[in-house]
Write a protein that holds these residues in place. Structure first.
Motif, mmCIF file in Angstrom:
data_model
loop_
_atom_site.group_PDB
_atom_site.id
_atom_site.type_symbol
_atom_site.label_atom_id
_atom_site.label_comp_id
_atom_site.label_asym_id
_atom_site.label_seq_id
_atom_site.Cartn_x
_atom_site.Cartn_y
_atom_site.Cartn_z
ATOM 1 N N ASP A 58 0.863 -1.175 0.000
ATOM 2 C CA ASP A 58 0.000 0.000 0.000
ATOM 3 C C ASP A 58 0.904 1.232 0.000
ATOM 4 N N GLY A 59 0.289 2.393 -0.129
ATOM 5 C CA GLY A 59 1.050 3.641 -0.119
ATOM 6 C C GLY A 59 1.165 4.268 -1.495
ATOM 7 N N ASP A 60 0.957 5.571 -1.565
ATOM 8 C CA ASP A 60 1.030 6.320 -2.827
ATOM 9 C C ASP A 60 1.826 7.599 -2.594
ATOM 10 N N VAL A 61 3.116 7.560 -2.868
ATOM 11 C CA VAL A 61 3.985 8.701 -2.575
ATOM 12 C C VAL A 61 3.754 9.879 -3.508
ATOM 13 N N VAL A 62 2.990 9.691 -4.578
ATOM 14 C CA VAL A 62 2.723 10.809 -5.493
ATOM 15 C C VAL A 62 1.269 11.284 -5.409
ATOM 16 N N HIS A 63 0.567 10.868 -4.378
ATOM 17 C CA HIS A 63 -0.804 11.345 -4.199
ATOM 18 C C HIS A 63 -0.791 12.869 -4.079
ATOM 19 N N PRO A 64 -1.679 13.561 -4.798
ATOM 20 C CA PRO A 64 -1.609 15.034 -4.816
ATOM 21 C C PRO A 64 -1.843 15.700 -3.464
ATOM 22 N N GLU A 65 -2.539 15.038 -2.544
ATOM 23 C CA GLU A 65 -2.790 15.626 -1.230
ATOM 24 C C GLU A 65 -2.033 14.913 -0.119
ATOM 25 N N HIS A 66 -1.901 13.603 -0.219
ATOM 26 C CA HIS A 66 -1.381 12.821 0.907
ATOM 27 C C HIS A 66 -0.052 12.120 0.602
ATOM 28 N N GLN A 102 14.121 -4.587 11.198
ATOM 29 C CA GLN A 102 14.020 -5.417 12.394
ATOM 30 C C GLN A 102 13.835 -6.893 12.056
ATOM 31 N N LEU A 103 13.194 -7.171 10.927
ATOM 32 C CA LEU A 103 13.011 -8.557 10.492
ATOM 33 C C LEU A 103 14.278 -9.140 9.873
ATOM 34 N N GLY A 104 15.237 -8.288 9.582
ATOM 35 C CA GLY A 104 16.455 -8.761 8.950
ATOM 36 C C GLY A 104 16.333 -8.961 7.456
ATOM 37 N N ALA A 105 15.277 -8.418 6.854
ATOM 38 C CA ALA A 105 15.116 -8.520 5.403
ATOM 39 C C ALA A 105 16.110 -7.585 4.727
ATOM 40 N N PRO A 106 16.853 -8.056 3.739
ATOM 41 C CA PRO A 106 17.820 -7.177 3.073
ATOM 42 C C PRO A 106 17.179 -6.195 2.099
ATOM 43 N N ARG A 107 15.912 -6.478 1.705
ATOM 44 C CA ARG A 107 15.234 -5.640 0.712
ATOM 45 C C ARG A 107 13.808 -5.356 1.163
ATOM 46 N N VAL A 108 13.289 -4.252 0.670
ATOM 47 C CA VAL A 108 11.888 -3.917 0.876
ATOM 48 C C VAL A 108 11.356 -3.336 -0.417
ATOM 49 N N ARG A 109 10.169 -3.806 -0.832
ATOM 50 C CA ARG A 109 9.542 -3.273 -2.049
ATOM 51 C C ARG A 109 8.400 -2.349 -1.675
ATOM 52 N N VAL A 110 8.404 -1.149 -2.265
ATOM 53 C CA VAL A 110 7.349 -0.171 -2.033
ATOM 54 C C VAL A 110 6.767 0.251 -3.382
ATOM 55 N N PRO A 111 5.498 0.662 -3.404
ATOM 56 C CA PRO A 111 4.914 1.125 -4.667
ATOM 57 C C PRO A 111 5.533 2.448 -5.103
ATOM 58 N N ALA A 112 5.652 2.634 -6.411
ATOM 59 C CA ALA A 112 6.183 3.886 -6.938
ATOM 60 C C ALA A 112 5.141 4.991 -6.954
ATOM 61 N N GLY A 113 3.863 4.611 -6.970
ATOM 62 C CA GLY A 113 2.800 5.608 -6.996
ATOM 63 C C GLY A 113 1.594 5.108 -7.748
ATOM 64 N N ASP A 114 0.467 5.726 -7.499
ATOM 65 C CA ASP A 114 -0.788 5.263 -8.088
ATOM 66 C C ASP A 114 -1.482 6.350 -8.889
ATOM 67 N N GLN A 115 -0.705 7.296 -9.424
ATOM 68 C CA GLN A 115 -1.234 8.336 -10.295
ATOM 69 C C GLN A 115 -0.729 8.090 -11.718
ATOM 70 N N PRO A 116 -1.412 8.626 -12.730
ATOM 71 C CA PRO A 116 -0.958 8.406 -14.107
ATOM 72 C C PRO A 116 0.449 8.947 -14.321
ATOM 73 N N PRO A 117 1.249 8.278 -15.163
ATOM 74 C CA PRO A 117 2.617 8.737 -15.394
ATOM 75 C C PRO A 117 2.667 10.036 -16.189
ATOM 76 N N SER A 118 3.497 10.945 -15.730
ATOM 77 C CA SER A 118 3.790 12.198 -16.423
ATOM 78 C C SER A 118 5.184 12.606 -15.998
#
Length: 274
Positions: free
Chosen positions: A96-104, A121-137
């Protein structure tokens, strides 16, 4: 812990959503994309690593919403369960998460940062996050790159990845542009099932060579029936791109026998690799 393994022994834990009782922890999906559910009565997360090992899996990509709490004591217990089972926690997947949301967008970035703390804390070497949920521009891609790079810079012990996914990374053009803007500070996880269209295999092959992790997703040709031809073509697209990492299997079909369908997927992968 880093293990040498057969590439068919890696699993994306979304594959076991029914097995886990369709569990979605409170507060883990602020967008509402997944409904919170704590009453499914499925396999408990602390039991999952041993079950993975018993089915021949030695690597897992873990969905964040399966965590019932992020208390340090629980995270230590979960980390120990993976280590005891000799299952490598390849990556924590924040779904979850939208770093390009226009308000949030900024607020979502801070929320994602809390999950990077969990991954450490889990010792995971990597974490995947969403790039965003707005149209590309040009603007949304630049904003995504800036905020993803900020997340990575604040957590230098983690390798932050994003995925060809959601409203921003809808094709190879947007994905390639974002990777250029990230300049290697954030990597790519390629999901073979996230793009549709007749040219999807070509598009996967166009970017998969830059990927560090994968999710090899099985489509269905009919309810409960794996589309083995599609799976084979997806695997060949990864090979064509030069992808040589783990093949984390994703069963997202309609059959309740998730372990059985995963075993079928393993058979297809072994046949293609041979």
């Amino acid at each position: 812990m880093t293990l040498a393994l057969d590439p068919t022994q890696a699993l994306h834990t979304w594959s076991l959503f029914r097995t886990m009782g369709r569990y979605v922890a409170p507060g883990s999906a602020p967008s509402g994309a997944l409904a919170e559910n704590t009453d499914g009565g499925g396999l408990g997360l602390l039991e999952l690593p041993a079950q993975l090992a018993s089915h021949g899996f030695t690597s897992a990509q873990l969905c964040h919403f399966y965590l019932p709490t992020t208390e340090a004591s629980y995270l230590a217990e979960l980390r120990a369960a993976f280590e005891t089972a000799s299952v490598d926690l390849e990556v924590l997947l924040v779904d979850d998460g939208d770093v390009v949301h226009p308000e949030h967008g900024r607020e979502q970035q801070r929320w994602l940062a809390t999950w990077l703390d969990v991954a450490e804390q889990l010792g995971a070497p990597r974490v995947r996050v969403p790039a965003g949920d707005q149209p590309p521009s040009a603007d949304t891609l630049a904003l995504s790159a800036g905020r993803l790079r900020e997340l990575a810079a604040a957590h230098p012990a983690l390798r932050v990845l994003t995925e060809n996914w959601r409203g921003l990374l809808v094709d190879e053009v947007a994905t390639t542009r974002l990777l250029d803007l990230l300049e290697g500070e954030v990597g790519l996880l390629i999901d073979t099932g996230n793009w549709d269209g007749e040219d999807r295999y070509r598009q996967i092959a166009a970017v998969a060579g830059q990927a560090e992790c994968s999710q090899v997703k099985a489509r269905e040709s009919a309810p409960g029936v794996l589309d083995e031809e599609d799976l084979e073509q997806s695997l060949r697209a990864l090979a064509e791109a030069g992808y040589a990492g783990r093949l984390s299997l994703v069963y997202a079909g309609s059959d309740d026998d998730e372990w059985g369908r995963l075993a079928q997927m393993q058979g297809v992968v072994r046949r293609v690799l041979a």
